[in-house]
Design a protein around this motif. Structure first.
Motif, PDB file in Angstrom:
ATOM      1  N   HIS A 161      -3.341   3.501  11.071  1.00 23.07           N
ATOM      2  CA  HIS A 161      -2.435   3.661   9.935  1.00 23.07           C
ATOM      3  C   HIS A 161      -1.076   3.155  10.407  1.00 23.07           C
ATOM      4  O   HIS A 161      -0.308   3.870  11.045  1.00 23.07           O
ATOM      5  CB  HIS A 161      -2.379   5.123   9.486  1.00 23.07           C
ATOM      6  CG  HIS A 161      -3.613   5.573   8.776  1.00 23.07           C
ATOM      7  ND1 HIS A 161      -3.607   5.999   7.470  1.00 23.07           N
ATOM      8  CD2 HIS A 161      -4.913   5.637   9.181  1.00 23.07           C
ATOM      9  CE1 HIS A 161      -4.839   6.313   7.106  1.00 23.07           C
ATOM     10  NE2 HIS A 161      -5.644   6.105   8.130  1.00 23.07           N
ATOM     11  N   ALA A 163       2.619   1.646  11.137  1.00 19.72           N
ATOM     12  CA  ALA A 163       4.016   1.857  10.761  1.00 19.72           C
ATOM     13  C   ALA A 163       4.612   0.540  10.290  1.00 19.72           C
ATOM     14  O   ALA A 163       4.149  -0.534  10.646  1.00 19.72           O
ATOM     15  CB  ALA A 163       4.799   2.395  11.953  1.00 19.72           C
ATOM     16  N   GLY A 164       5.675   0.624   9.491  1.00 19.36           N
ATOM     17  CA  GLY A 164       6.300  -0.584   8.969  1.00 19.36           C
ATOM     18  C   GLY A 164       7.731  -0.761   9.381  1.00 19.36           C
ATOM     19  O   GLY A 164       8.437  -1.605   8.836  1.00 19.36           O
ATOM     20  N   ASN A 165       8.181   0.025  10.361  1.00 17.88           N
ATOM     21  CA  ASN A 165       9.595  -0.037  10.737  1.00 17.88           C
ATOM     22  C   ASN A 165       9.938  -1.260  11.571  1.00 17.88           C
ATOM     23  O   ASN A 165      11.088  -1.710  11.570  1.00 17.88           O
ATOM     24  CB  ASN A 165       9.991   1.234  11.503  1.00 17.88           C
ATOM     25  CG  ASN A 165       9.209   1.411  12.797  1.00 17.88           C
ATOM     26  OD1 ASN A 165       7.981   1.413  12.780  1.00 17.88           O
ATOM     27  ND2 ASN A 165       9.908   1.565  13.910  1.00 17.88           N
ATOM     28  N   ARG A 186      -4.849  -0.056   8.195  1.00 24.85           N
ATOM     29  CA  ARG A 186      -4.221   0.205   6.892  1.00 24.85           C
ATOM     30  C   ARG A 186      -2.745  -0.138   7.017  1.00 24.85           C
ATOM     31  O   ARG A 186      -1.987   0.564   7.687  1.00 24.85           O
ATOM     32  CB  ARG A 186      -4.389   1.669   6.493  1.00 24.85           C
ATOM     33  CG  ARG A 186      -3.715   2.008   5.155  1.00 24.85           C
ATOM     34  CD  ARG A 186      -3.891   3.472   4.802  1.00 24.85           C
ATOM     35  NE  ARG A 186      -3.287   3.761   3.523  1.00 24.85           N
ATOM     36  CZ  ARG A 186      -2.282   4.626   3.349  1.00 24.85           C
ATOM     37  NH1 ARG A 186      -1.759   5.278   4.373  1.00 24.85           N
ATOM     38  NH2 ARG A 186      -1.792   4.835   2.140  1.00 24.85           N
ATOM     39  N   SER A 188       1.285  -0.745   6.285  1.00 27.48           N
ATOM     40  CA  SER A 188       2.362  -0.098   5.541  1.00 27.48           C
ATOM     41  C   SER A 188       2.804  -1.003   4.397  1.00 27.48           C
ATOM     42  O   SER A 188       2.939  -2.217   4.574  1.00 27.48           O
ATOM     43  CB  SER A 188       3.546   0.167   6.479  1.00 27.48           C
ATOM     44  OG  SER A 188       4.700   0.515   5.748  1.00 27.48           O
ATOM     45  N   ARG A 189       3.059  -0.425   3.245  1.00 31.61           N
ATOM     46  CA  ARG A 189       3.572  -1.231   2.133  1.00 31.61           C
ATOM     47  C   ARG A 189       5.003  -1.676   2.402  1.00 31.61           C
ATOM     48  O   ARG A 189       5.490  -2.601   1.754  1.00 31.61           O
ATOM     49  CB  ARG A 189       3.511  -0.434   0.828  1.00 31.61           C
ATOM     50  CG  ARG A 189       2.105  -0.072   0.415  1.00 31.61           C
ATOM     51  CD  ARG A 189       2.075   0.461  -1.007  1.00 31.61           C
ATOM     52  NE  ARG A 189       0.849   1.188  -1.258  1.00 31.61           N
ATOM     53  CZ  ARG A 189       0.515   1.700  -2.428  1.00 31.61           C
ATOM     54  NH1 ARG A 189       1.337   1.562  -3.465  1.00 31.61           N
ATOM     55  NH2 ARG A 189      -0.619   2.354  -2.583  1.00 31.61           N
ATOM     56  N   ARG A 190       5.644  -1.017   3.328  1.00 34.33           N
ATOM     57  CA  ARG A 190       7.020  -1.393   3.669  1.00 34.33           C
ATOM     58  C   ARG A 190       7.067  -2.776   4.308  1.00 34.33           C
ATOM     59  O   ARG A 190       8.033  -3.526   4.126  1.00 34.33           O
ATOM     60  CB  ARG A 190       7.617  -0.345   4.614  1.00 34.33           C
ATOM     61  CG  ARG A 190       9.036  -0.640   5.070  1.00 34.33           C
ATOM     62  CD  ARG A 190       9.517   0.450   5.982  1.00 34.33           C
ATOM     63  NE  ARG A 190      10.802   0.125   6.587  1.00 34.33           N
ATOM     64  CZ  ARG A 190      11.414   0.883   7.488  1.00 34.33           C
ATOM     65  NH1 ARG A 190      10.857   2.024   7.872  1.00 34.33           N
ATOM     66  NH2 ARG A 190      12.566   0.508   7.999  1.00 34.33           N
ATOM     67  N   PRO A 192       3.818  -5.341   5.092  1.00 36.71           N
ATOM     68  CA  PRO A 192       2.406  -5.644   5.315  1.00 36.71           C
ATOM     69  C   PRO A 192       2.138  -7.024   5.896  1.00 36.71           C
ATOM     70  O   PRO A 192       0.995  -7.352   6.214  1.00 36.71           O
ATOM     71  CB  PRO A 192       1.823  -5.549   3.901  1.00 36.71           C
ATOM     72  CG  PRO A 192       2.950  -5.991   3.010  1.00 36.71           C
ATOM     73  CD  PRO A 192       4.226  -5.529   3.686  1.00 36.71           C
ATOM     74  N   HIS A 219      -3.357   6.759  -1.108  1.00 38.43           N
ATOM     75  CA  HIS A 219      -3.580   7.887  -0.200  1.00 38.43           C
ATOM     76  C   HIS A 219      -5.011   8.414  -0.267  1.00 38.43           C
ATOM     77  O   HIS A 219      -5.575   8.843   0.745  1.00 38.43           O
ATOM     78  CB  HIS A 219      -2.589   9.012  -0.504  1.00 38.43           C
ATOM     79  CG  HIS A 219      -1.199   8.698  -0.063  1.00 38.43           C
ATOM     80  ND1 HIS A 219      -0.872   8.463   1.254  1.00 38.43           N
ATOM     81  CD2 HIS A 219      -0.034   8.577  -0.753  1.00 38.43           C
ATOM     82  CE1 HIS A 219       0.420   8.201   1.357  1.00 38.43           C
ATOM     83  NE2 HIS A 219       0.943   8.266   0.152  1.00 38.43           N
ATOM     84  N   GLY A 234      -1.602   6.659  14.077  1.00 42.94           N
ATOM     85  CA  GLY A 234      -0.619   6.132  13.151  1.00 42.94           C
ATOM     86  C   GLY A 234       0.505   7.112  12.934  1.00 42.94           C
ATOM     87  O   GLY A 234       0.639   8.113  13.651  1.00 42.94           O
ATOM     88  N   ASP A 236       1.835   7.730   9.372  1.00 43.97           N
ATOM     89  CA  ASP A 236       2.107   8.067   7.976  1.00 43.97           C
ATOM     90  C   ASP A 236       1.725   9.515   7.687  1.00 43.97           C
ATOM     91  O   ASP A 236       1.217  10.241   8.546  1.00 43.97           O
ATOM     92  CB  ASP A 236       1.412   7.087   7.031  1.00 43.97           C
ATOM     93  CG  ASP A 236      -0.111   7.198   7.069  1.00 43.97           C
ATOM     94  OD1 ASP A 236      -0.618   8.091   7.761  1.00 43.97           O
ATOM     95  OD2 ASP A 236      -0.782   6.400   6.396  1.00 43.97           O
TER      96      ASP A 236
END
Length: 464
Positions: A161, A163-165, A186, A188-190, A192, A219, A234, A236
């Motif tokens: 899962h 991270a998008g940071n 999976r 991150s939508r932040r 992708p 989710h 992950g 999230d």
């Protein structure tokens, strides 16, 4: 199916498909991915639960490539990721998309691309540091004839899962592929773009579509991802709900810290302290969020604030950008949160606000420096996605307690007893002594322990 070299855009939006065990899949359910100004930049297809269940089952049925084939494919994938046009995006276009959507300065994204290339080339060598020295990697090793420990997987399917940071977070999970796991990511939508590009590169390099998949989900379907995996990690909220499950490794905030003791002159190390706070826009878990000072913390806070105050406010895609950018709406919400949390603290920088709007719906998160009265003030553990640092006094009587729950501790001290205490404290993951920034790393050095220690175990084997 869309070719990895084909430009795939609809109405000007980059299309990011599900990458399943039978190729690309463009679902009816899609999430719009906006850039920092709020303008749509991409569409991310979302995999429904039934699709996730089937994909995870396909991963479980698949057999891994040989160890040599896996390592060679990861090396090739790193080169493809860093040099080739993938999913219709050149390297430069990919980096621009990450910067505009994630708000990460473009130079940080470029550095992450170089890091992905380097780490893929060194991945096998790095894994050997994690393997117990007395263990072999295969039961066929001649040493098992006399009895030996064999390093083996704890499972077959690994769920990430992501991270998008920061795009650099995706340089860790390919270790699981190298060890023979089949991997489901999976994104991150932040942000992708990085996992989509990396999964595509891994497939182009030789991993089968049933070896590594990209499953963007809501989710509800994310729960199916966990159910179908043997192990997962992950950061999230889905992962956090399973934090007590031994098969799940949650990635927690780094809360990295710096300690400046009275036996060193902090002025000699100010450059490194400031770099530890602001490097890569202050977006990483390895960035220092607290500086503890044996003595008066005010001069240190003032000096840090002076250095950080001159950083420019620029759009993230500007070559000179240093600071992160968010939508103005989310930046203002973050500003309110930080100002409420900092109530009563002495502000050296950013006390009246730290958001600078750029006029296009986006805003720069400028640095913040607050001084606290006690080392054990819980605010010193607050980790935020920009250069925000809490400076506090520390004494020998305080000891290790205020330094607990730390990913990287940068310690400036000559006191051997203190160093022993830092290394003995189980909640301090890494200790960097002297003039080394908290973001320093090298091949073979663990991040928060070795990921391979979570993925692998040893079995005793003897054969005739």
């Amino acid at each position: 199916m869309v070719s990895s070299q084909e430009t795939d855009r609809t109405d000007g939006l980059i299309q990011l498909d599900v990458l399943g065990p039978s190729g690309s899949y463009r679902s009816r359910s899609r999430a719009t991915v906006p850039d920092v100004s709020g303008r749509p930049a991409a569409e991310l297809s979302l995999a429904p639960t039934v699709y996730v269940d089937r994909a995870m089952a396909a991963l479980r049925r698949a057999r891994p490539l040989s160890a040599d084939e896996r390592v060679a494919a990861i090396v090739r994938a790193g080169r493809l990721f860093a040099t080739e046009t993938i999913n219709g995006l050149t390297v430069g276009e990919y980096e621009h998309a990450v910067s505009r959507v994630g708000g990460v300065p473009i130079q940080v994204v470029r550095a992450a691309t170089r890091t992905a290339l380097e780490r893929s080339a060194q991945l096998h060598h790095g894994l050997q540091h994690a393997r117990p020295w007395g263990a072999v990697g295969d039961w066929r090793d001649p040493l098992t004839r006399a009895g030996r420990a064999v390093w083996t997987r704890r499972g077959e399917v690994f769920a990430v899962h992501a991270a998008g940071n920061h795009p650099g977070t995706h340089t860790l999970w390919p270790e699981a592929l190298a060890l023979g796991y089949r991997v489901a990511v999976r994104p991150s939508r932040r942000e992708p773009f990085t996992p989509h590009r990396l999964v595509t590169a891994l497939r182009m390099a030789g991993f089968g579509e049933d070896q590594v998949v990209l499953l963007p989900t809501d989710h509800a379907a994310a729960e199916a991802l966990l159910r179908g995996a043997d192990l997962a990690y992950g950061s999230d909220e889905v992962i956090r709900r399973y934090a007590d499950d031994p098969a799940v490794l949650p990635l927690i905030p780094g809360r990295s810290k710096i300690l400046l003791t009275a036996d060193t002159d902090w002025r000699d190390h100010l450059d490194t302290v400031v770099e530890s706070i602001a490097h890569h826009g202050g977006t990483g878990c390895v960035n220092a969020t607290a500086v503890l000072v044996e003595g008066d913390p005010a001069p240190v806070a003032e000096a840090i604030a002076g250095r950080l105050s001159v950083l420019p406010s620029l759009p993230p895609e500007d070559d000179k950008a240093i600071l992160p950018v968010q939508s103005a709406v989310s930046a203002r919400a973050l500003e309110r949160y930080v100002r409420d949390r900092a109530a009563g603290a002495r502000a050296h920088l950013g006390g009246d606000g730290f958001v600078e709007e750029l006029g296009d719906g986006s805003a720069v998160l400028r640095p913040v420096v607050h001084q606290l009265e006690r080392a054990d003030d819980p605010r010193a553990g607050a980790e935020l996605p920009f250069p925000c640092v809490w400076v506090a006094p520390w004494s020998r009587e305080d000891g290790v307690t205020p330094l607990r729950d730390t990913l990287i501790l940068g310690a400036y001290t000559d006191d051997d007893r203190l160093i022993d205490a830092f290394l003995d404290e189980p909640t301090i993951a890494n200790v960097y002594l002297g003039d080394h920034p908290t973001y320093w790393t090298a091949t073979g050095i663990p991040h928060d322990g070795y990921l391979a220690h979570f993925l692998m175990r040893t079995k005793g084997v003897i054969r005739g």
